[in-house]
Scaffold this motif. Structure first.
Motif, PDB file in Angstrom:
ATOM      1  N   PHE A  44       0.686  -1.074   0.272  1.00  0.00           N
ATOM      2  CA  PHE A  44       0.000   0.051   0.100  1.00  0.00           C
ATOM      3  C   PHE A  44       0.805   1.097   0.277  1.00  0.00           C
ATOM      4  O   PHE A  44       2.090   1.215   0.349  1.00  0.00           O
ATOM      5  CB  PHE A  44      -0.975  -0.066   1.118  1.00  0.00           C
ATOM      6  N   SER A  45       0.177   2.231  -0.429  1.00  0.00           N
ATOM      7  CA  SER A  45       1.146   3.721  -0.343  1.00  0.00           C
ATOM      8  C   SER A  45       0.693   4.637   0.695  1.00  0.00           C
ATOM      9  O   SER A  45      -0.268   4.628   1.164  1.00  0.00           O
ATOM     10  CB  SER A  45       0.868   4.304  -1.842  1.00  0.00           C
ATOM     11  N   ALA A  46       1.661   5.544   0.839  1.00  0.00           N
ATOM     12  CA  ALA A  46       1.567   6.382   1.980  1.00  0.00           C
ATOM     13  C   ALA A  46       2.578   7.386   1.640  1.00  0.00           C
ATOM     14  O   ALA A  46       3.852   7.144   1.230  1.00  0.00           O
ATOM     15  CB  ALA A  46       1.752   5.828   3.223  1.00  0.00           C
ATOM     16  N   GLU A  47       2.224   8.806   1.684  1.00  0.00           N
ATOM     17  CA  GLU A  47       2.952   9.940   1.315  1.00  0.00           C
ATOM     18  C   GLU A  47       4.343  10.001   2.472  1.00  0.00           C
ATOM     19  O   GLU A  47       3.863   9.729   3.558  1.00  0.00           O
ATOM     20  CB  GLU A  47       2.324  11.344   1.289  1.00  0.00           C
ATOM     21  N   ALA A  48       5.268  10.586   2.024  1.00  0.00           N
ATOM     22  CA  ALA A  48       6.158  10.775   2.924  1.00  0.00           C
ATOM     23  C   ALA A  48       6.034  11.598   4.236  1.00  0.00           C
ATOM     24  O   ALA A  48       6.492  11.236   5.221  1.00  0.00           O
ATOM     25  CB  ALA A  48       7.516  11.325   2.124  1.00  0.00           C
ATOM     26  N   ALA A  49       5.166  12.631   3.914  1.00  0.00           N
ATOM     27  CA  ALA A  49       4.847  13.363   5.154  1.00  0.00           C
ATOM     28  C   ALA A  49       4.106  12.498   6.246  1.00  0.00           C
ATOM     29  O   ALA A  49       3.963  12.922   7.358  1.00  0.00           O
ATOM     30  CB  ALA A  49       4.281  14.580   4.543  1.00  0.00           C
ATOM     31  N   ASP A  50       3.661  11.486   5.625  1.00  0.00           N
ATOM     32  CA  ASP A  50       2.655  10.549   6.647  1.00  0.00           C
ATOM     33  C   ASP A  50       3.294   9.667   7.063  1.00  0.00           C
ATOM     34  O   ASP A  50       2.622   8.642   7.494  1.00  0.00           O
ATOM     35  CB  ASP A  50       1.342  10.364   6.020  1.00  0.00           C
ATOM     36  N   VAL A  51       4.570   9.485   6.989  1.00  0.00           N
ATOM     37  CA  VAL A  51       5.276   8.137   7.580  1.00  0.00           C
ATOM     38  C   VAL A  51       6.473   8.623   8.628  1.00  0.00           C
ATOM     39  O   VAL A  51       6.974   9.400   8.647  1.00  0.00           O
ATOM     40  CB  VAL A  51       6.158   7.845   6.186  1.00  0.00           C
ATOM     41  N   ASP A 107      12.202   7.694  -6.633  1.00  0.00           N
ATOM     42  CA  ASP A 107      12.750   9.065  -6.113  1.00  0.00           C
ATOM     43  C   ASP A 107      11.411  10.230  -5.912  1.00  0.00           C
ATOM     44  O   ASP A 107      10.776  10.348  -6.866  1.00  0.00           O
ATOM     45  CB  ASP A 107      13.900   9.557  -7.087  1.00  0.00           C
ATOM     46  N   GLY A 108      11.431  10.783  -4.663  1.00  0.00           N
ATOM     47  CA  GLY A 108      10.646  11.741  -4.567  1.00  0.00           C
ATOM     48  C   GLY A 108       9.166  11.564  -4.397  1.00  0.00           C
ATOM     49  O   GLY A 108       8.346  12.222  -4.090  1.00  0.00           O
ATOM     50  N   LYS A 109       8.714  10.158  -4.470  1.00  0.00           N
ATOM     51  CA  LYS A 109       7.332   9.701  -4.383  1.00  0.00           C
ATOM     52  C   LYS A 109       7.058   9.074  -3.143  1.00  0.00           C
ATOM     53  O   LYS A 109       7.688   8.832  -2.230  1.00  0.00           O
ATOM     54  CB  LYS A 109       7.022   8.758  -5.666  1.00  0.00           C
TER      55      LYS A 109
END
Length: 140
Positions: A44-51, A83-85
C-alpha cells in the motif's frame, strides 16, 4: 483515511507508522519485485509526510528511479520508493491491512502461475504498465 497504521519488521527492530493514501492494496509481479520478495509484492502507498520510521534500515538502489529498503537486523523487506514519491510499504508488516481489498495487480503476465491472485480487481500486463511508465521490464 487519517489514522496512522503501525507496522514492524520480523525482529521488531524497525517500527513504522504510516497514514495510507487509501485502504486498498496493490500487487506487483515485475522481475524486481519477484526477486526482492521471492514471490509477489503486496503493498500500500503512503505519502512521505505521513510516515515515521525508527530503527536500522538498509537501502538498496534497485533501479535508476528508486530504492528498496530492508531491516538491517533481520532482512525483512520494508518498502519500495521511487525518487521523491510515496512509500510503497509491504502490507504484511501492518496487521491493520489484513482485510483490505486488492485494487490492482501489475505485471500479471510475468507472475508465477501459483501466485496469480483471485478476485475482482484490475489486472495490468507488463506491456500495459510499461506503456504508461517505463520501469522494470526495460531493465531486465
Amino acid at each position: 483515511m487519517s489514522t496512522a497504521l503501525e507496522g514492524r519488521c520480523l525482529c521488531g527492530a524497525v517500527r513504522m507508522s504510516a497514514v495510507p493514501e487509501a485502504e486498498r492494496l496493490f500487487a506487483c509481479h515485475c522481475s524486481i519485485c519477484r526477486l526482492w520478495t521471492g514471490g509477489v509484492f503486496l503493498g500500500f502507498s503512503a505519502e512521505a509526510a505521513d510516515v515515521t520510521i525508527t530503527g536500522p534500515v538498509r537501502h538498496y538502489r534497485s533501479s535508476p528511479f528508486g530504492e528498496r529498503t530492508s531491516c538491517e537486523s533481520c532482512g525483512s523487506p520494508l518498502w519500495f520508493r521511487e525518487d521523491g514519491k510515496a512509500y510503497e510499504f509491504t502490507a504484511g508488516l501492518f496487521p491493520a491491512t489484513r482485510d483490505w481489498p486488492l485494487h490492482n495487480e501489475n505485471y500479471t503476465d510475468r507472475a508465477h502461475r501459483a501466485l496469480l491472485l483471485a478476485g475482482d480487481h484490475k489486472r495490468v500486463t507488463s506491456a500495459d504498465y510499461e506503456a504508461r511508465a517505463p520501469h522494470v521490464e526495460a531493465l531486465s
